[in-house]
Write a protein that holds these residues in place. Structure first.
Motif, mmCIF file in Angstrom:
data_model
loop_
_atom_site.group_PDB
_atom_site.id
_atom_site.type_symbol
_atom_site.label_atom_id
_atom_site.label_comp_id
_atom_site.label_asym_id
_atom_site.label_seq_id
_atom_site.Cartn_x
_atom_site.Cartn_y
_atom_site.Cartn_z
ATOM 1 N N SER A 8 43.223 42.460 37.143
ATOM 2 C CA SER A 8 42.561 41.676 38.172
ATOM 3 C C SER A 8 43.120 41.901 39.746
ATOM 4 C CB SER A 8 43.315 40.429 38.124
ATOM 5 O OG SER A 8 45.022 39.793 38.707
ATOM 6 N N ALA A 9 42.433 42.159 40.275
ATOM 7 C CA ALA A 9 42.708 42.692 41.819
ATOM 8 C C ALA A 9 41.613 41.852 42.867
ATOM 9 C CB ALA A 9 42.197 44.032 42.011
ATOM 10 N N VAL A 10 41.429 41.289 44.054
ATOM 11 C CA VAL A 10 41.273 41.112 45.142
ATOM 12 C C VAL A 10 41.596 41.460 46.744
ATOM 13 C CG1 VAL A 10 42.186 38.982 43.761
ATOM 14 C CG2 VAL A 10 43.293 39.030 45.941
ATOM 15 N N ARG A 11 40.768 41.234 47.200
ATOM 16 C CA ARG A 11 41.163 41.354 48.327
ATOM 17 C C ARG A 11 40.406 40.131 49.160
ATOM 18 N NH1 ARG A 11 42.554 45.616 46.247
ATOM 19 N NH2 ARG A 11 41.681 47.521 46.550
ATOM 20 N N THR A 12 41.061 40.312 50.260
ATOM 21 C CA THR A 12 41.232 38.737 51.709
ATOM 22 C C THR A 12 41.587 39.188 52.989
ATOM 23 O OG1 THR A 12 43.571 38.283 51.138
ATOM 24 C CG2 THR A 12 41.626 37.561 49.327
ATOM 25 N N CYS A 13 41.298 38.657 53.578
ATOM 26 C CA CYS A 13 42.360 38.249 55.272
ATOM 27 C C CYS A 13 44.032 39.317 54.849
ATOM 28 C CB CYS A 13 41.492 37.752 55.543
ATOM 29 S SG CYS A 13 42.111 35.711 55.679
ATOM 30 N N GLY A 196 35.701 38.026 51.315
ATOM 31 C CA GLY A 196 36.632 38.613 49.948
ATOM 32 C C GLY A 196 35.968 38.879 49.144
ATOM 33 N N ALA A 197 36.942 39.394 47.773
ATOM 34 C CA ALA A 197 36.627 39.639 47.037
ATOM 35 C C ALA A 197 37.398 39.954 45.813
ATOM 36 C CB ALA A 197 35.448 41.360 46.531
ATOM 37 N N ALA A 198 37.000 39.514 44.804
ATOM 38 C CA ALA A 198 37.703 39.779 43.612
ATOM 39 C C ALA A 198 36.856 39.712 42.296
ATOM 40 C CB ALA A 198 38.383 37.869 43.031
ATOM 41 N N ALA A 199 38.338 40.765 41.190
ATOM 42 C CA ALA A 199 38.046 41.645 39.775
ATOM 43 C C ALA A 199 38.310 40.843 39.133
ATOM 44 C CB ALA A 199 37.034 42.662 40.170
#
Length: 367
Positions: A8-13, A196-199
Motif C-alpha cells: 500500500s501507499a498514499v500521498r496526502t498533505c 490525495g491519492a492511495a493505492a
C-alpha cells in the motif's frame, strides 16, 4: 475469499504513508489557507493541499502513479508476469485539469494513463466515479476479481485533486466557511477538501508473501434516500452486509476508522449507526479527515492504509480536531487527545458518498 493486501501507499498533505501516520499519532494536520484559489469566489478559505507547485496539470494522476509504483514495489507483484487489473475510484476524475483548460484533459479524464505510467503491462484499467466511497467500491470489486480468479493481482487506487466547482459547492452550503475539519466535535462547522491519492495491491491470500492484512469483505449499499444527506438505515445495511460476508461479528472489531466528515449531518448519523451496531463500549473509533481533509474518491483506501499501520504498530491515532465530542457520540470510544495502544486484529473502515453510496470494509491482520 479474503484477499491479501500485499502493498500500500498514499500521498496526502502530510506526506507518504509513514509520514501521514506519524503525523496522525502526533495529532497534527495539514490545513492551511488555499494557495491557488480565489477565496471570495469559491466561498472557502482553507483546505488540505499537497504542497506541489509543478506547473503541469493532472496532479491526481501524478500522485496516483507515485502511489502505484510504491505499492507495487512493496508487494513484489510484477504485472509483466502476473495477470493484473486496475480499479481506480474517484469522485471527480481529473476535473481540475478540465477546469484549467489543459490540453488532453478530456482524453486523460480517466486514470488509464496514470496506471500505465506505473505498470505498463496492466491488462485493463477501470475508473469508478463513485463519489466519496469510490475507493471502497473499487476494493469490493477487486476482491471479487481475486475470488473469481479473473486476475492474479488487482491494483486498487483512489485519487482526487481539489476542483473549483467542488470548493464552490462547499462554500455555498455553510453559513460561514470552516477553517478546519473537526470530526465528531460538538462545534464542527463542516468539511474541507484534501488533495490525495492511495493505492493497494491485492493478491490471493494463500498464506504466504508480503503484507500485514487481508480484506475480509466489503458491504455495499446505494439507498438513494436523499441527494446529499446520509441515511442511517442505508449505512447500517452496508455495515451488516460486511459482517455477513466476512462471517464475523461486530464484537470482534478492535477499531473503526470512521468516515467522520465533521459535517452537521454525517457525524451524528454515523455515530448512531455505530452505537446501534456495536453497542457500548464497542471498539475504538478514530477518523483521519481532521488531519488530511476529505480526499474524496481516495478517502476509503487512505483509511484502509492507516488501519494497516495501526495493525503493524499497535497504535490507534486520535481524531485530529476533536475537542468536545458531540452528544450523539456518547458511548463511543472515540480516541481523543493522544494515541491509544491496542492490539488491532480486526478493523472496520467506513466510507459514505452522496446519494447513499456506502461502502464498509472489514480488515484482518495476518497471523
Amino acid at each position: 475469499m479474503p484477499a491479501r493486501i500485499a502493498g500500500s501507499a498514499v500521498r496526502t498533505c502530510l506526506g507518504d504513508g509513514p509520514a501521514t501516520f506519524a503525523a496522525l499519532l502526533r495529532g497534527e494536520d495539514g490545513v492551511a489557507p488555499l494557495r491557488h484559489q480565489d477565496h471570495a469566489a469559491v466561498g472557502v478559505t482553507h483546505g488540505y493541499e499537497i504542497n506541489d507547485d509543478r506547473p503541469e496539470a493532472f496532479h491526481g494522476s501524478h500522485w496516483l502513479t507515485a502511489c502505484l509504483r510504491d505499492a507495487l514495489a512493496r508487494s513484489g507483484v510484477d504485472p509483466a508476469r502476473q495477470r493484473t487489473v486496475a480499479l481506480i475510484g474517484t469522485g471527480l476524475r481529473e476535473l481540475s485539469a478540465v477546469e484549467d483548460g489543459s490540453a488532453f484533459a478530456t482524453e486523460r479524464l480517466h486514470f488509464a494513463h496514470a496506471v500505465r505510467q506505473a505498470a505498463p503491462q496492466t491488462e485493463a484499467v477501470h475508473t469508478l466515479a463513485g463519489a466519496c466511497s469510490a475507493g471502497g467500491h473499487a476494493l469490493a470489486l477487486a476482491q471479487d476479481l481475486i475470488e473469481l480468479a479473473e486476475a492474479e493481482a488487482v491494483l486498487v487506487g483512489g485519487a482526487d485533486a481539489m476542483t473549483v466547482s467542488m470548493l464552490a459547492m462547499i462554500g455555498r452550503v455553510a453559513d460561514r466557511p470552516a477553517d478546519r475539519v473537526r470530526p465528531f466535535d460538538a462545534e464542527r462547522r463542516g468539511v474541507l477538501l484534501g488533495d490525495g491519492a492511495a493505492a493497494l495491491v491485492l493478491v490471493p491470500d494463500r498464506g504466504e508473501g508480503p503484507g500485514t492484512a487481508r480484506v475480509l469483505a466489503t458491504g455495499l449499499s446505494c439507498d438513494a434516500a436523499h441527494p446529499t444527506a446520509p441515511d442511517r438505515e442505508g449505512i447500517l445495511r452496508a455495515m451488516r452486509q460486511a459482517f455477513e460476508r466476512a462471517g464475523r461479528a461486530p464484537g470482534e472489531v478492535d477499531v473503526v476508522y470512521a468516515h467522520g466528515t465533521g459535517t452537521a449531518l454525517n457525524d451524528p448519523v454515523e455515530a448512531a449507526a455505530l452505537r446501534e451496531l456495536h453497542g457500548s463500549p464497542g471498539p475504538l473509533v478514530t477518523a483521519v479527515k481532521g488531519a488530511v481533509g476529505h480526499t474524496s474518491g481516495g478517502s476509503a483506501l487512505l483509511s484502509v492504509a492507516m488501519a494497516v499501520h495501526s495493525m503493524e504498530m499497535g497504535l490507534v491515532p486520535p481524531v485530529t480536531g476533536l475537542r468536545d465530542p458531540l452528544p450523539e457520540a456518547d458511548g463511543l470510544r472515540l480516541v481523543h487527545g493522544a494515541p491509544h495502544a491496542a492490539d488491532v486484529v480486526t478493523a472496520q473502515v467506513d466510507a459514505f458518498g452522496f446519494g447513499g453510496v456506502n461502502a464498509v470494509s472489514l480488515l484482518e491482520r495476518l497471523a
